[in-house]
Design a protein around this motif. Sequence first.
Motif, PDB file in Angstrom:
ATOM      1  N   ASP A   1      40.296  74.040  96.918  1.00 16.69           N
ATOM      2  CA  ASP A   1      41.681  73.574  96.819  1.00 16.69           C
ATOM      3  C   ASP A   1      42.567  74.617  96.144  1.00 16.69           C
ATOM      4  O   ASP A   1      43.698  74.867  96.582  1.00 16.69           O
ATOM      5  CB  ASP A   1      41.743  72.269  96.015  1.00 16.69           C
ATOM      6  CG  ASP A   1      41.118  71.092  96.742  1.00 16.69           C
ATOM      7  OD1 ASP A   1      40.957  71.180  97.987  1.00 16.69           O
ATOM      8  OD2 ASP A   1      40.783  70.090  96.087  1.00 16.69           O
ATOM      9  N   ARG A   2      42.062  75.231  95.090  1.00 14.45           N
ATOM     10  CA  ARG A   2      42.875  76.165  94.292  1.00 14.45           C
ATOM     11  C   ARG A   2      43.121  77.486  95.003  1.00 14.45           C
ATOM     12  O   ARG A   2      44.212  78.070  94.910  1.00 14.45           O
ATOM     13  CB  ARG A   2      42.174  76.425  92.948  1.00 14.45           C
ATOM     14  CG  ARG A   2      42.815  77.490  92.064  1.00 14.45           C
ATOM     15  CD  ARG A   2      44.210  77.084  91.631  1.00 14.45           C
ATOM     16  NE  ARG A   2      44.793  78.045  90.711  1.00 14.45           N
ATOM     17  CZ  ARG A   2      45.340  79.221  91.063  1.00 14.45           C
ATOM     18  NH1 ARG A   2      45.372  79.576  92.349  1.00 14.45           N
ATOM     19  NH2 ARG A   2      45.854  80.024  90.147  1.00 14.45           N
TER      20      ARG A   2
ATOM     21  N   ASP B   1      38.340  66.459  85.596  1.00 14.44           N
ATOM     22  CA  ASP B   1      39.641  66.930  86.054  1.00 14.44           C
ATOM     23  C   ASP B   1      39.467  68.368  86.521  1.00 14.44           C
ATOM     24  O   ASP B   1      38.341  68.843  86.679  1.00 14.44           O
ATOM     25  CB  ASP B   1      40.665  66.844  84.915  1.00 14.44           C
ATOM     26  CG  ASP B   1      40.852  65.414  84.422  1.00 14.44           C
ATOM     27  OD1 ASP B   1      41.135  64.548  85.261  1.00 14.44           O
ATOM     28  OD2 ASP B   1      40.690  65.175  83.210  1.00 14.44           O
ATOM     29  N   PHE B   2      40.572  69.085  86.726  1.00 16.91           N
ATOM     30  CA  PHE B   2      40.469  70.486  87.118  1.00 16.91           C
ATOM     31  C   PHE B   2      39.819  71.260  85.980  1.00 16.91           C
ATOM     32  O   PHE B   2      40.294  71.234  84.848  1.00 16.91           O
ATOM     33  CB  PHE B   2      41.853  71.042  87.431  1.00 16.91           C
ATOM     34  CG  PHE B   2      41.846  72.461  87.920  1.00 16.91           C
ATOM     35  CD1 PHE B   2      40.969  72.874  88.929  1.00 16.91           C
ATOM     36  CD2 PHE B   2      42.704  73.392  87.373  1.00 16.91           C
ATOM     37  CE1 PHE B   2      40.960  74.185  89.376  1.00 16.91           C
ATOM     38  CE2 PHE B   2      42.704  74.706  87.825  1.00 16.91           C
ATOM     39  CZ  PHE B   2      41.828  75.098  88.825  1.00 16.91           C
ATOM     40  N   PHE B   3      38.718  71.944  86.266  1.00 16.83           N
ATOM     41  CA  PHE B   3      37.899  72.513  85.193  1.00 16.83           C
ATOM     42  C   PHE B   3      38.644  73.533  84.346  1.00 16.83           C
ATOM     43  O   PHE B   3      38.387  73.670  83.152  1.00 16.83           O
ATOM     44  CB  PHE B   3      36.604  73.101  85.764  1.00 16.83           C
ATOM     45  CG  PHE B   3      36.743  74.458  86.407  1.00 16.83           C
ATOM     46  CD1 PHE B   3      36.219  75.591  85.802  1.00 16.83           C
ATOM     47  CD2 PHE B   3      37.368  74.609  87.646  1.00 16.83           C
ATOM     48  CE1 PHE B   3      36.326  76.840  86.396  1.00 16.83           C
ATOM     49  CE2 PHE B   3      37.469  75.851  88.239  1.00 16.83           C
ATOM     50  CZ  PHE B   3      36.948  76.979  87.610  1.00 16.83           C
TER      51      PHE B   3
ATOM     52  N   SER C   1      41.526  73.336  83.212  1.00 13.75           N
ATOM     53  CA  SER C   1      42.347  72.675  82.186  1.00 13.75           C
ATOM     54  C   SER C   1      41.620  72.650  80.849  1.00 13.75           C
ATOM     55  O   SER C   1      42.214  72.343  79.807  1.00 13.75           O
ATOM     56  CB  SER C   1      42.702  71.253  82.617  1.00 13.75           C
ATOM     57  OG  SER C   1      41.538  70.444  82.702  1.00 13.75           O
TER      58      SER C   1
ATOM     59  N   GLY D   1      31.512  69.507  92.612  1.00 13.58           N
ATOM     60  CA  GLY D   1      32.882  69.352  92.132  1.00 13.58           C
ATOM     61  C   GLY D   1      33.571  70.684  91.930  1.00 13.58           C
ATOM     62  O   GLY D   1      34.757  70.844  92.264  1.00 13.58           O
ATOM     63  N   LEU D   2      32.858  71.656  91.393  1.00 19.33           N
ATOM     64  CA  LEU D   2      33.433  72.977  91.182  1.00 19.33           C
ATOM     65  C   LEU D   2      33.831  73.616  92.504  1.00 19.33           C
ATOM     66  O   LEU D   2      34.930  74.165  92.640  1.00 19.33           O
ATOM     67  CB  LEU D   2      32.423  73.865  90.447  1.00 19.33           C
ATOM     68  CG  LEU D   2      32.812  75.346  90.280  1.00 19.33           C
ATOM     69  CD1 LEU D   2      34.114  75.491  89.512  1.00 19.33           C
ATOM     70  CD2 LEU D   2      31.687  76.114  89.588  1.00 19.33           C
TER      71      LEU D   2
ATOM     72  N   PHE E   1      34.332  68.669  84.805  1.00 21.45           N
ATOM     73  CA  PHE E   1      34.722  68.508  86.194  1.00 21.45           C
ATOM     74  C   PHE E   1      35.314  67.132  86.487  1.00 21.45           C
ATOM     75  O   PHE E   1      35.534  66.778  87.644  1.00 21.45           O
ATOM     76  CB  PHE E   1      33.516  68.799  87.094  1.00 21.45           C
ATOM     77  CG  PHE E   1      32.932  70.159  86.835  1.00 21.45           C
ATOM     78  CD1 PHE E   1      33.548  71.298  87.307  1.00 21.45           C
ATOM     79  CD2 PHE E   1      31.795  70.301  86.042  1.00 21.45           C
ATOM     80  CE1 PHE E   1      33.045  72.556  87.032  1.00 21.45           C
ATOM     81  CE2 PHE E   1      31.278  71.551  85.762  1.00 21.45           C
ATOM     82  CZ  PHE E   1      31.903  72.688  86.258  1.00 21.45           C
TER      83      PHE E   1
ATOM     84  N   ARG F   1      34.558  72.172  95.336  1.00 13.68           N
ATOM     85  CA  ARG F   1      35.706  71.452  95.897  1.00 13.68           C
ATOM     86  C   ARG F   1      37.001  71.906  95.220  1.00 13.68           C
ATOM     87  O   ARG F   1      38.017  72.155  95.896  1.00 13.68           O
ATOM     88  CB  ARG F   1      35.507  69.952  95.710  1.00 13.68           C
ATOM     89  CG  ARG F   1      36.631  69.106  96.311  1.00 13.68           C
ATOM     90  CD  ARG F   1      36.334  67.622  96.217  1.00 13.68           C
ATOM     91  NE  ARG F   1      36.169  67.199  94.824  1.00 13.68           N
ATOM     92  CZ  ARG F   1      35.020  66.815  94.304  1.00 13.68           C
ATOM     93  NH1 ARG F   1      33.914  66.810  95.038  1.00 13.68           N
ATOM     94  NH2 ARG F   1      34.941  66.433  93.036  1.00 13.68           N
ATOM     95  N   GLN F   2      36.985  72.045  93.907  1.00 13.16           N
ATOM     96  CA  GLN F   2      38.179  72.475  93.186  1.00 13.16           C
ATOM     97  C   GLN F   2      38.571  73.904  93.549  1.00 13.16           C
ATOM     98  O   GLN F   2      39.756  74.228  93.688  1.00 13.16           O
ATOM     99  CB  GLN F   2      37.949  72.359  91.684  1.00 13.16           C
ATOM    100  CG  GLN F   2      37.830  70.926  91.187  1.00 13.16           C
ATOM    101  CD  GLN F   2      37.674  70.844  89.679  1.00 13.16           C
ATOM    102  OE1 GLN F   2      37.955  71.804  88.954  1.00 13.16           O
ATOM    103  NE2 GLN F   2      37.227  69.698  89.184  1.00 13.16           N
TER     104      GLN F   2
END
Length: 339
Positions: free
Chosen positions: A200-201, A314-316, A318, A193-194, A312, A196-197
């Motif tokens: 994207d970021r 949501d967007f970590f 946050s 998950g990290l 994870f 993937r985020q």
Amino acid sequence: MLRMMMKIRLKRVGSASRDITRDEIEKSSKILFTVFSRYGDGIVSFKVINEFISLYPDKSFFILTSPQLSPYAKELITAKADLSYVNKRRNPIKLMKIIRKLKRENVDLGLNPLTFGTDAEFFISFAKRFSFFKGFSHHPVHYNLYDRVREYFLLPKKETTLKTFSLDNVKNVIIAPSSTDIRKSLDRNDLTGLIRQLRDRFSQPNITVALPAEDWGKIEGVGKFLLDKSIRNSEEFLKLVKSTDLFIGVDAGPLHLADALGVRAIGIFGPNAPETFLDRDSGILSVRYKNLSGVYCLLYGCDDPVCIHKLFDDFFLSNNTSVDFGRHFDLEENVCRAR
């Protein structure tokens, strides 16, 4: 045989250990530091040792550490000092040479910050005066690591000057997802998950995951660096961290290293509070599950760190948390506050 020799000496002279005084520091001319500790504790110790040496430039300093920690000592201790390393099991001849050197140098003070083993105590016992860190250390579990060492060295309390940074121009990212404590570590799903985020970021950055051998299978499809215990491996990892744009790590040694090097760093915290881990001039952006604000978790039997997993959902980022070194902590021993 060597272990027995150390124990015999410590049994004979160990009772002479006692807290040092500022007057003893001022009057000393030669000081020995021994650091045979865990990775993160070693990084903390080297940073504060450098502060101590810089404060007393007219004294002679000797630093003795393990082979795998020696590249970090060389990098972080920029003040003048005589640095040596030894592995007593693999190089008993070098061990005997170091003992002869310590006797010859007639060192005034011996200190072993954040180090609790027989090796470090044995070596500093050759100083005229020595203070075992385990005899000094009676801090609560959530007490700040850097403050512990500064108090042991009788250094002044450091002013809090936390730094901030932007997340612009991030092309290369290193992730260190593992700790020897499973409660602090990312599992396969967390790490996936990290990544993937981050993709994207930061528009598909180059990502390298630094892992010990036992966690090598946690992830595929990214660059990987094997964390090992050797001089060469430490030198290579040091170069890797210095070259990155952003370091992301859990509450463990590599995160201490990135911060000490001034690399932009994000810290992922589970049961332990950032206030325990961060130095007072840290640049680490801290991420922790919101329900743990003001809580230090003591559920040591936990094998499923929900507080890490929920970061994870949501967007970590946050879950970015404020850091307050004066904060009161509830020590939680009974209930998981993240469920």
